[in-house]
Write a protein that holds these residues in place. Structure first.
Motif, short mmCIF file in Angstrom:
data_model
loop_
_atom_site.label_atom_id
_atom_site.label_comp_id
_atom_site.label_asym_id
_atom_site.label_seq_id
_atom_site.Cartn_x
_atom_site.Cartn_y
_atom_site.Cartn_z
N VAL A 1 17.49 -9.30 -6.39
CA VAL A 1 17.97 -10.52 -7.06
C VAL A 1 16.79 -11.17 -7.77
O VAL A 1 15.68 -11.20 -7.25
N ALA A 2 17.06 -11.64 -8.99
CA ALA A 2 16.04 -12.35 -9.75
C ALA A 2 16.27 -13.84 -9.63
O ALA A 2 17.28 -14.28 -9.06
N ALA A 3 15.35 -14.63 -10.17
CA ALA A 3 15.39 -16.08 -10.01
C ALA A 3 15.65 -16.37 -8.53
O ALA A 3 16.52 -17.16 -8.16
N LYS B 1 23.75 -10.00 6.02
CA LYS B 1 24.65 -8.84 6.06
C LYS B 1 23.89 -7.54 6.35
O LYS B 1 24.46 -6.45 6.26
N GLY B 2 22.58 -7.66 6.63
CA GLY B 2 21.83 -6.48 7.07
C GLY B 2 21.18 -5.68 5.96
O GLY B 2 20.69 -4.57 6.19
N ALA B 3 21.15 -6.22 4.74
CA ALA B 3 20.53 -5.49 3.65
C ALA B 3 19.02 -5.76 3.60
O ALA B 3 18.52 -6.71 4.20
N ARG B 4 18.33 -4.90 2.88
CA ARG B 4 16.92 -5.12 2.56
C ARG B 4 16.90 -5.87 1.23
O ARG B 4 17.58 -5.48 0.29
N VAL B 5 16.13 -6.96 1.14
CA VAL B 5 16.19 -7.82 -0.03
C VAL B 5 14.85 -7.88 -0.75
O VAL B 5 13.82 -8.17 -0.15
N VAL B 6 14.89 -7.58 -2.04
CA VAL B 6 13.72 -7.71 -2.90
C VAL B 6 14.02 -8.81 -3.91
O VAL B 6 15.00 -8.72 -4.66
N GLY B 7 13.16 -9.84 -3.90
CA GLY B 7 13.37 -10.98 -4.78
C GLY B 7 12.36 -11.00 -5.91
O GLY B 7 11.18 -10.73 -5.70
N ILE B 8 12.84 -11.32 -7.09
CA ILE B 8 11.96 -11.44 -8.25
C ILE B 8 11.82 -12.93 -8.55
O ILE B 8 12.83 -13.63 -8.70
N VAL B 9 10.58 -13.39 -8.63
CA VAL B 9 10.32 -14.83 -8.80
C VAL B 9 9.22 -15.02 -9.83
O VAL B 9 8.61 -14.05 -10.30
#
Lengths: 345, 345
Positions: free
Chosen positions: B156-158, B174-182
């Motif tokens: 997800v971005a922002a 929900k158990g996912a691996r999350v990569v954030g763009i900031v």
């Protein structure tokens, strides 16, 4: 009766990766010994070879996930109607006719498990078209992703081609209004008079985008995407809320996308804006994924439609394996008229 | 206690349609009489005004289907937490707090039917963020379209913004691996330490695309699209088979798309190729469509998560209606840190 089958295997291999539209030099006709089947294998003799746009993608170097690229020097791949001429597999008798993936060549060996029997089929070449992969592609993409409702407007390009003609006819059977995009007056007439489409547009006409808008006074609910390019750009402003767009291919771009009216402009923002504002669902699909769960249902329904003459099939038959490269290049330019097959033997 | 409310209505109207990023001259602060409610209406006094990226789209002339454009000279629209100061509607008592769409102004009249009560809410501004439209957008887009499965990778971005922070946190739950763009080191730290994301990337970093690939060793299963532009182009090659892409917005293009690395190139073919080869499902959605069937379920689940401190909310509060234009322009550039709201009264 003299045996007229060649004593060697003619095969057409990929000689070079095409730059844009494939040229004769990108293919090479070779002569090789007829291969010998091992235990569990059969030797097949090709009767009909299917030519399909996806093959162009396989001539490029492509990443994992789609289908493997053809190696340089490798035989061009393709679905075939083949005769079993030697069998070392208990399930396959010599003389039987099968659906196989023997590629652009006279002979191939195959594992018995990869074949489907065509014995008893009146018109076996239909296994490559109206009862095979292209029609199955139309069935899955239109019904599972496109989901046309009675009275909705469905637009399909390459609308007299192997996939497009099926998309339009199935959509008509489901009660939709069908607008077909074709190249040339003969194909327009055929789509209107034989296939029963509600309207057709000639993609070569300079007023093409305006004509499409006029032919879709209630907008577009399902656009079956198999060409991309200028057709897609003309479709985008006409999409209705909650439109569906099964993405089956984009032949306009396979050779570099020269048909785009403003190729130097980035059309990605326009696509994103349309997808967002119109709540469009766009979904790519590769028909190979769907055989297991879905092929039997397709074949039952389509066989009944063909038997009742509710679906029409037109084949464009080219005589002789040596003409496959030319015919294939013509397919990418829309020169064929109906499902393109090569009569090999 | 003296009455400090102004004796007139300050309102910010659209003075000119922006070319690219909105400029101060595109807005105008006006003073107008306080309107009078008619029978069945209430007079509202704005306490908090929500600022959200979608407002930029409404400043352009847009076609039907999305939401109506703001007229030139019209009040800028927006969700508000408002106090009922006069009521001519039996359901609404004076002094009550409501969720409304009063726009960028001190006062507005509204039909009683368009309001939702916020009485008893500890932190009413949450109705504009963590319990309101942005979080609901994240919930519907991620869960209904994105459908992340445990162990899958969600990008997800922002990612510290009003929608992005919710997308990432719900995906984690929900158990996912999350990569954030900031954008920036502070936001990276916040996303990692406070929001619990697994990895973050700074979109300003010249090695951004390579870093994203490194942060997604198993590819990307869900990309929540709210920015477009360079982020989307970096995501495309990393998408896995059967990836899902809810399309919520594309802020990078709202002002002309200058962040694209190769703006003169047409990226449409690349998108089509990815959608086809990876069987991607891309689906636009507008959250207004989903309130009826879906809002109650969202609010129950989110309220429980907030109460249990399983979801964190950060607000970026700007003091004074007159600063709304500047704050909004900052939002479009990513200068806010958390959900942007204006404290009006």
């Amino acid at each position: 009766m003299p045996d007229l089958t060649p004593a060697h295997n003619r095969r057409i291999v990929l000689a070079a990766r095409p730059q844009g539209l494939p040229q004769p030099g990108d293919f090479r006709l070779e002569h090789a010994p007829i291969p010998e089947p091992q235990e569990g294998q059969v030797l097949l003799h090709t009767e009909y070879l299917s030519l399909d746009p996806y093959m162009r993608n396989l001539m490029d170097e492509i990443g994992p996930g789609y289908a493997p690229s053809v190696e340089l020097g490798g035989v061009m791949p393709g679905g075939t109607v083949s005769r079993v001429v030697k069998s070392r597999h208990p399930d396959w008798r010599e003389g039987g006719l099968v659906l196989a993936g023997a590629g652009w060549q006279d002979y191939a060996v195959a594992d018995g498990a990869s074949l489907m029997s065509l014995d008893g089929m009146d018109r076996p070449s239909l296994a490559l078209g109206g009862l095979g992969m292209p029609a199955f592609t139309a069935h899955v993409g239109l019904l599972d992703i496109g989901q046309p409702q009675p009275g909705e407007t469905v637009v399909v390009a390459a609308a007299t081609g192997a996939v497009g003609a099926m998309v339009g006819q199935i959509a008509k059977l489901k009660g939709a209004r069908v607008v077909g995009i074709v190249g040339g007056a003969d194909k327009r007439r055929y789509a209107l008079e034989e296939l029963g489409f509600d309207a057709t547009i000639d993609r070569h006409d300079p007023g093409f985008a305006r004509q499409l808008a006029e032919a879709c006074p209630d907008g577009i609910d399902v656009y079956f995407e198999n060409v991309g390019g200028a057709v897609l750009l003309a479709v985008l402003p006409l999409l209705n809320l909650n439109a569906r767009m099964p993405v089956c291919g984009f032949i306009a771009h396979y050779n570099g996308g020269a048909d785009l009216p403003v190729a130097e402009q980035d059309h990605l923002p326009q696509l994103l804006a349309t997808v967002l504002q119109k709540r469009v669902r766009m979904q790519g699909f590769i028909i190979l994924d769907h055989y297991g769960p879905r092929f039997d249902a397709f074949q039952r329904e389509m066989s009944a439609w063909l038997a009742a003459d509710r679906i029409k099939v037109r084949e464009d038959v080219v005589q002789g394996l040596e003409h496959a490269p030319d015919a294939f290049t013509g397919l990418l330019q829309g020169r064929n008229f109906g499902k393109l097959v090569v009569k090999v033997a």
